[in-house]
Scaffold this motif. Structure first.
Motif, PDB file in Angstrom:
ATOM      1  N   LYS A  44       0.835  -1.207   0.000  1.00  0.00           N
ATOM      2  CA  LYS A  44       0.000   0.000   0.000  1.00  0.00           C
ATOM      3  C   LYS A  44       0.869   1.256   0.000  1.00  0.00           C
ATOM      4  O   LYS A  44       0.589   2.218  -0.711  1.00  0.00           O
ATOM      5  N   ILE A  45       1.928   1.228   0.796  1.00  0.00           N
ATOM      6  CA  ILE A  45       2.833   2.380   0.859  1.00  0.00           C
ATOM      7  C   ILE A  45       3.536   2.577  -0.486  1.00  0.00           C
ATOM      8  O   ILE A  45       3.554   3.682  -1.028  1.00  0.00           O
ATOM      9  N   THR A  46       4.119   1.508  -1.003  1.00  0.00           N
ATOM     10  CA  THR A  46       4.863   1.632  -2.263  1.00  0.00           C
ATOM     11  C   THR A  46       3.932   1.982  -3.422  1.00  0.00           C
ATOM     12  O   THR A  46       4.336   2.690  -4.345  1.00  0.00           O
ATOM     13  N   ARG A  47       2.697   1.524  -3.359  1.00  0.00           N
ATOM     14  CA  ARG A  47       1.723   1.878  -4.405  1.00  0.00           C
ATOM     15  C   ARG A  47       1.490   3.397  -4.410  1.00  0.00           C
ATOM     16  O   ARG A  47       1.467   4.031  -5.460  1.00  0.00           O
ATOM     17  N   LYS A  48       1.323   3.969  -3.222  1.00  0.00           N
ATOM     18  CA  LYS A  48       1.127   5.421  -3.129  1.00  0.00           C
ATOM     19  C   LYS A  48       2.340   6.168  -3.666  1.00  0.00           C
ATOM     20  O   LYS A  48       2.204   7.176  -4.359  1.00  0.00           O
ATOM     21  N   LEU A  49       3.530   5.685  -3.346  1.00  0.00           N
ATOM     22  CA  LEU A  49       4.760   6.323  -3.829  1.00  0.00           C
ATOM     23  C   LEU A  49       4.907   6.160  -5.342  1.00  0.00           C
ATOM     24  O   LEU A  49       5.373   7.066  -6.032  1.00  0.00           O
TER      25      LEU A  49
END
Length: 155
Positions: A44-49
């Motif tokens: 989820k974090i890397t998707r946002k980035l």
């Protein structure tokens, strides 16, 4: 206003990627382990980035995460907005007009508050847009020469 821990996690991810020795992407499992978060949460974090163009995410056996642009182009504003959305401190629920429906100056008071918080938001945007990941690493490490580690093999 307090940012969520996602901003701190995003910063840690950028530091790991910036100091990754090889050109190979950093394994998501290694990032997840270092941050102490589940692999699904890390995605989820890397998707946002990735949506903001800060990182590239490659799936597969040799996949992982890598920086999508130079550190000097990654600002704190990019990281904050990737994790939190646009900076907006004032919730602006219209409470003043509801609480004082017959008050002569309620709408004007609400407009004054909106203006004050918009100006404060703009000050933060201006500041965070000037601070880059490169600046933070240089100040934190005391050098422009980043240490290079292969985090995929480093324990």
């Amino acid at each position: 206003m307090q940012l969520t821990k996602g901003v701190e996690q995003a910063i840690c991810i950028i530091v790991l990627l910036a100091t990754q020795e090889s050109s190979a992407p950093l394994a998501s499992d290694e990032i997840s382990r270092r941050l102490g978060v589940s692999p699904s949460y890390l995605k989820k974090i890397t998707r946002k980035l990735a949506v903001q163009g800060i990182v590239l995410s490659v799936s597969g056996t040799n996949g992982g995460v890598s920086l999508a642009k130079p550190l000097k182009e990654v600002t704190m504003l990019h990281l904050i907005e990737a994790m939190e959305g646009p900076i907006a401190m004032y919730p602006d629920t219209g409470l003043i007009s509801r609480a004082f429906p017959d008050a002569q100056n309620a709408e004007r008071g609400q407009d004054v508050l909106r203006k004050v918080f918009r100006q404060a938001d703009q000050l933060m945007v201006d500041y965070f847009s000037k601070v880059t990941a490169a600046d933070l690493l240089e100040e934190g490490l005391g050098t422009t020469e980043l240490p290079r580690l292969d985090w995929n093999r480093h324990s």
